[in-house]
Scaffold this motif. Sequence first.
Motif, PDB file in Angstrom:
ATOM      1  N   LEU A  59      54.935  44.302  27.659  1.00  8.64           N
ATOM      2  CA  LEU A  59      53.568  43.873  27.803  1.00  8.64           C
ATOM      3  C   LEU A  59      52.777  44.464  26.423  1.00  8.64           C
ATOM      4  O   LEU A  59      51.648  43.688  26.265  1.00  8.64           O
ATOM      5  N   LEU A  60      52.997  45.664  26.143  1.00  8.43           N
ATOM      6  CA  LEU A  60      52.320  46.194  25.266  1.00  8.43           C
ATOM      7  C   LEU A  60      52.465  45.474  23.540  1.00  8.43           C
ATOM      8  O   LEU A  60      51.325  45.561  23.074  1.00  8.43           O
ATOM      9  N   VAL A  66      51.467  39.602  31.438  1.00  7.61           N
ATOM     10  CA  VAL A  66      51.465  40.709  32.422  1.00  7.61           C
ATOM     11  C   VAL A  66      51.980  40.314  33.704  1.00  7.61           C
ATOM     12  O   VAL A  66      52.961  40.877  34.073  1.00  7.61           O
ATOM     13  N   ILE A  67      51.698  38.960  34.167  1.00  5.96           N
ATOM     14  CA  ILE A  67      52.268  38.414  35.366  1.00  5.96           C
ATOM     15  C   ILE A  67      54.167  38.371  35.153  1.00  5.96           C
ATOM     16  O   ILE A  67      54.657  38.411  36.035  1.00  5.96           O
ATOM     17  N   ASP A  68      54.416  38.223  33.982  1.00  2.00           N
ATOM     18  CA  ASP A  68      56.113  38.007  33.678  1.00  2.00           C
ATOM     19  C   ASP A  68      56.541  39.610  33.439  1.00  2.00           C
ATOM     20  O   ASP A  68      57.677  39.105  33.518  1.00  2.00           O
ATOM     21  N   LEU A 103      46.224  48.702  26.343  1.00  2.00           N
ATOM     22  CA  LEU A 103      46.923  48.576  27.924  1.00  2.00           C
ATOM     23  C   LEU A 103      45.506  47.939  28.581  1.00  2.00           C
ATOM     24  O   LEU A 103      45.819  46.964  29.411  1.00  2.00           O
ATOM     25  N   SER A 104      44.262  48.311  28.426  1.00  2.19           N
ATOM     26  CA  SER A 104      43.158  47.612  29.091  1.00  2.19           C
ATOM     27  C   SER A 104      43.055  46.043  28.854  1.00  2.19           C
ATOM     28  O   SER A 104      42.935  45.075  29.570  1.00  2.19           O
ATOM     29  N   THR A 105      43.354  46.144  27.517  1.00  2.00           N
ATOM     30  CA  THR A 105      43.284  44.421  27.110  1.00  2.00           C
ATOM     31  C   THR A 105      44.380  43.514  27.752  1.00  2.00           C
ATOM     32  O   THR A 105      44.109  42.532  28.274  1.00  2.00           O
ATOM     33  N   VAL A 106      45.593  43.999  27.767  1.00  3.70           N
ATOM     34  CA  VAL A 106      46.661  43.158  28.127  1.00  3.70           C
ATOM     35  C   VAL A 106      46.576  43.157  29.839  1.00  3.70           C
ATOM     36  O   VAL A 106      47.127  42.194  30.249  1.00  3.70           O
ATOM     37  N   MET A 107      46.028  44.183  30.488  1.00  6.90           N
ATOM     38  CA  MET A 107      46.039  44.027  31.753  1.00  6.90           C
ATOM     39  C   MET A 107      44.618  43.164  32.222  1.00  6.90           C
ATOM     40  O   MET A 107      44.631  42.869  33.478  1.00  6.90           O
ATOM     41  N   ASP A 108      43.950  42.908  31.563  1.00 11.32           N
ATOM     42  CA  ASP A 108      42.821  41.992  31.616  1.00 11.32           C
ATOM     43  C   ASP A 108      43.091  40.687  32.124  1.00 11.32           C
ATOM     44  O   ASP A 108      42.347  39.994  32.727  1.00 11.32           O
ATOM     45  N   LYS A 109      44.621  40.266  31.720  1.00  6.74           N
ATOM     46  CA  LYS A 109      44.926  38.995  32.253  1.00  6.74           C
ATOM     47  C   LYS A 109      45.501  39.070  33.532  1.00  6.74           C
ATOM     48  O   LYS A 109      45.662  37.980  34.093  1.00  6.74           O
ATOM     49  N   ASP A 114      44.659  40.445  43.178  1.00  5.56           N
ATOM     50  CA  ASP A 114      45.904  40.354  43.631  1.00  5.56           C
ATOM     51  C   ASP A 114      46.616  41.708  43.997  1.00  5.56           C
ATOM     52  O   ASP A 114      47.482  42.097  44.729  1.00  5.56           O
ATOM     53  N   PHE A 115      45.912  42.907  43.550  1.00  3.24           N
ATOM     54  CA  PHE A 115      46.089  44.268  43.825  1.00  3.24           C
ATOM     55  C   PHE A 115      44.792  44.928  44.459  1.00  3.24           C
ATOM     56  O   PHE A 115      43.947  44.964  44.080  1.00  3.24           O
TER      57      PHE A 115
END
Length: 248
Positions: A59-60, A66-68, A103-109, A114-115
């Motif tokens: 992920l990082l 992220v979904i994968d 982390l913030s950038t990749v989680m933004d997707k 969903d949570f």
Amino acid sequence: MRKICVVNQKGGVGKTTTSVNLATGLARRKKRVLILDLDSQGNIGTCLGAHPERTMYDLLVGGVKVIDCIHKVEENLHIIGADSRLAEAEAIMMGKPNRERILSTVMDKLNYDDFDFIIMDCPPSLSLLNQNALLFADEAIIPSATETLSFLGLKKMIETIDEYNNMFDHDLMIGGILPTMYDRRNRVCIEVLGKMEDAFNGMTLDPIRVNSKLIEAPGYAKTIFDYAKSSRGAQDYQKLVEFVIRNE
Ligand SMILES: Nc1ncnc2c1ncn2[C@@H]1O[C@H](COP(=O)(O)OP(=O)(O)O)[C@@H](O)[C@H]1O
Ligand SMILES: [Mg+2]
């Protein structure tokens, strides 16, 4: 969605134990929870008996969506796991622009609908991964053992959060300081709990008592609620779960 980091630069104070049991407790209360393991020891996967193929590394720095990287553990409970490659990821991140916000950038997707909760289990250091967690989170829960050295470290941790908030114009709130490994027959525990309550009035939560079931449970890849559901550990973590839900 609430983003909670379970953080303390000191090791062995109950961060992973708290992350796993808080997340599972929330999931059993029908909240949709995603745990992020940010420690290269990968203890979250061990505690939950989950060994995802794609991890935090992918992920990082691996360019995987992220979904994968999300792995389902049970109804309402998902993780992004970690392994030893996470240390390597951190070294790569050091050379990147805006490295505190990767982390913030990749989680933004992620679709935030969903949570209900993201729970982050942080490593015992003030590393780049920890900075990433602190800047992605909006609340911090700080487990701290009820002994002298942990109490001294706690003050430092709170100063660090203030510094980051100022430095990065962020607004991380302290959701609670969680006294852990509390033994009411032990004079030091009683004294330190008193000091925590005096110094951090209104922020100090009910303590998690010392309980051998909490130590045994990961060996069976079980949370405390499955391993020993009427133990002190289960009762105390259930209280934390209810506190976090009430705090919504
Ligand atoms: N309330 C508790 N009572 C007894 N042992 C505990 C308690 N909480 C955690 N432990 C044990 O202490 C050790 C460190 O806990 P852990 O959650 O891994 O801390 P950290 O993630 O902060 O390093 C583990 O062996 C864990 O089982
Ligand atoms: Mg840990």
